[in-house]
Design an enzyme around this catalytic site. Structure first.
Site, mmCIF file in Angstrom:
data_model
loop_
_atom_site.group_PDB
_atom_site.id
_atom_site.type_symbol
_atom_site.label_atom_id
_atom_site.label_comp_id
_atom_site.label_asym_id
_atom_site.label_seq_id
_atom_site.Cartn_x
_atom_site.Cartn_y
_atom_site.Cartn_z
ATOM 1 N N SER A 136 -9.485 1.906 3.368
ATOM 2 C CA SER A 136 -8.581 2.663 2.515
ATOM 3 C C SER A 136 -7.586 1.800 1.734
ATOM 4 O O SER A 136 -6.866 2.324 0.883
ATOM 5 C CB SER A 136 -7.806 3.686 3.340
ATOM 6 O OG SER A 136 -6.960 3.038 4.299
ATOM 7 N N LYS B 192 0.833 -1.203 0.000
ATOM 8 C CA LYS B 192 0.000 0.000 0.000
ATOM 9 C C LYS B 192 0.872 1.259 0.000
ATOM 10 O O LYS B 192 1.983 1.262 0.532
ATOM 11 C CB LYS B 192 -0.910 -0.037 1.230
ATOM 12 C CG LYS B 192 -1.998 1.030 1.275
ATOM 13 C CD LYS B 192 -2.887 0.805 2.490
ATOM 14 C CE LYS B 192 -3.934 1.891 2.645
ATOM 15 N NZ LYS B 192 -4.781 1.667 3.847
ATOM 16 N N SER C 125 -9.815 -0.452 7.435
ATOM 17 C CA SER C 125 -9.288 -0.232 6.093
ATOM 18 C C SER C 125 -8.737 -1.460 5.392
ATOM 19 O O SER C 125 -8.433 -1.401 4.206
ATOM 20 C CB SER C 125 -8.217 0.858 6.109
ATOM 21 O OG SER C 125 -8.809 2.107 6.349
#
Length: 470
Positions: A155, A80, A179
């Site tokens: 997210s 990420k 997330s």
């Protein structure tokens, strides 16, 4: 017919060892699939094909010499955008960040590099990971492979989209309020938020003790394999566990016979749950009785801890935007700016009260609950994926705040317990539902064991290519 793209991380190692497949073949297949699907899905913020192939070639040489580092040597992974990779930018979803290469690996990245994995790139996220959907001013909209008119959640949005399409086998995300589990539920993959500190973090998140790192994968076994690697201690995180993680894979086949499990359809909160999600998750919870567990409907008994989350979350956002002037803020996600401005108005005493007292109260309540129940089952989310480009569904049932449709995830960031989302079916519209399995703090192995038992009993369909909306 078995394809390279259908193989899990656990399946690749034996194929490398027998020389039926090579890390270079797997990396090239992944890169070709990324090239094919990225225009539709938009899951990557950074790719570096030369580095990917160099890592694959180094892994292939080790396998050919019989010197493989371990079972993940040559397995393709993604990271990420808010997790550091040496030599690649770390922009955290914001166009204000520098595109200069970051000098060091984060702990999880370092452990994956040491394990011989092959980095495919960095995945998209909303700006500073502030919300549960997948758009940002930096990268635009990331889409859900199950229906490209819907979002993958966030997210860890790009990570989940990659996992759904098997663009790599292991995808490292972060979870500050859901997330990892939110996008796992929306995209029909496995997403684990480990116990806090099990996966060290550095640089530290502005969300502090809410922020966990964890993997998204297609199988529970791959999640267990990833956790054995990324869960290693690292001195750079003073809040992380200093013990080495157990071999989570060894414990996956232990079964659930004799466990006492609570099923909570709403966590006792006043929240509308989509009828199809309610039915799918209830059926999934009942399946645990077939696995030998005793399942009872029971509520933990806490009030919605949204105020505690809001206090900690908005203060973290304020810290993230500290020093950003009006011109810079005008280029940012307006919702993030609003949350940061709320955080700037929070008294220090209110922050400390939420951090020390309210958080501890909820953690103690859940510790006592787990004295009676080994595990807690809930829907991961109360709704299926909704239209892209929105923070909340257009029907308005959850208002304008994204935290209103994530009430089952963020309580367990506050308590720091392990929680996993596993796919448990599809709605009539063909969108995934996720079942959340929550364990007491430190019982990550039990959570994974339960997830593995459910996965084996109730296999889940896979999406092989993006499905466009009708």
């Amino acid at each position: 017919m078995t394809t390279i793209a259908s193989l899990s991380a656990a399946q690749l190692g034996p194929l490398y060892a027998s020389k039926e497949l090579s890390p270079v073949e797997v990396a090239k297949d992944a890169l070709a699939r990324i090239e094919r699907f990225e225009p539709e899905i938009n899951a990557f913020v950074h790719r570096d094909e030369a580095t990917t192939l160099a890592m694959a070639e180094a892994s292939q040489a080790r396998w050919l010499k019989g010197e493989a580092i371990g079972p993940l040597d040559g397995v393709p992974v993604t990271i990420k955008d808010n997790i550091a990779v040496a030599g690649w930018p770390m922009r955290r979803g914001t166009s204000l960040a520098s595109d200069e290469p970051f000098p060091d690996d984060a702990p999880a990245t370092a452990r994956l590099r040491e394990a011989g994995t092959v980095f495919l790139g960095k995945t998209t996220m909303p700006e500073y990971g502030w919300k549960g959907v997948g758009d940002s001013p930096l990268t635009g909209i990331t889409r859900n492979p199950w229906n490209t008119g819907t979002g993958p959640g966030g997210s860890s949005s790009g990570a989940a989209a990659c996992a759904a399409l098997n663009l790599g086998c292991i995808h490292v995300g972060t979870d500050g309020a859901g997330s990892v589990r939110i996008p796992a539920a929306f995209t029909g993959v496995v997403g684990l938020k480990p116990s806090y500190g099990r996966v060290p973090a550095w640089p530290s998140s502005t969300m502090g003790f809410l922020a966990h790192l964890g993997p998204l994968t297609r199988t529970v076994t791959d999640t267990a394999l990833a956790m054995k690697v990324i869960g290693q201690p690292d001195e750079r995180d003073m809040t992380a566990m200093t013990s080495r993680p157990p071999d989570y894979v060894d414990g996956l086949q232990g079964g659930l016979r004799g466990l006492r499990i609570a099923w909570s359809p709403t966590l006792g909160l006043d929240v509308p749950v989509d009828p199809e999600i309610a039915a799918l998750t209830h059926a999934a919870a009942q399946a645990f009785t077939e696995l030998g567990a005793t399942v009872e409907e029971a509520e933990p008994g806490f009030a919605d801890p949204l105020e505690t989350l809001t206090t900690l979350w908005s203060a973290g956002a304020a810290l993230a935007l500290r020093g950003v002037d009006a011109a810079g803020r005008a280029r940012m996600d307006p919702g993030l700016v609003a949350v940061a401005e709320l955080g700037e108005r929070i008294p220090a005493s209110s922050y400390v009260e939420a951090l020390l007292y309210r958080r501890n109260e909820l953690a103690l309540l859940m510790a006592r609950f787990h004295a009676s129940y080994d595990l807690l089952l809930t829907p991961a989310l109360p709704l299926p994926a909704f239209a892209v480009g929105r923070n909340t569904p257009e029907h308005g049932a959850y208002g304008e705040d994204w935290t209103r449709w994530t009430p089952f995830t963020y309580p367990f960031n506050i308590t720091q317990q392990p929680a996993i989302s596993v796919p448990c079916g599809l709605t009539r519209a063909g969108l995934p539902a996720g079942l959340q399995i929550v364990g007491a703090f430190g019982r990550d192995a039990l959570v994974l064991r339960a997830a593995a038992a459910f996965e084996q009993a109730k296999p889940f369909a896979r999406v092989e290519q993006p499905i466009k909306p009708i």
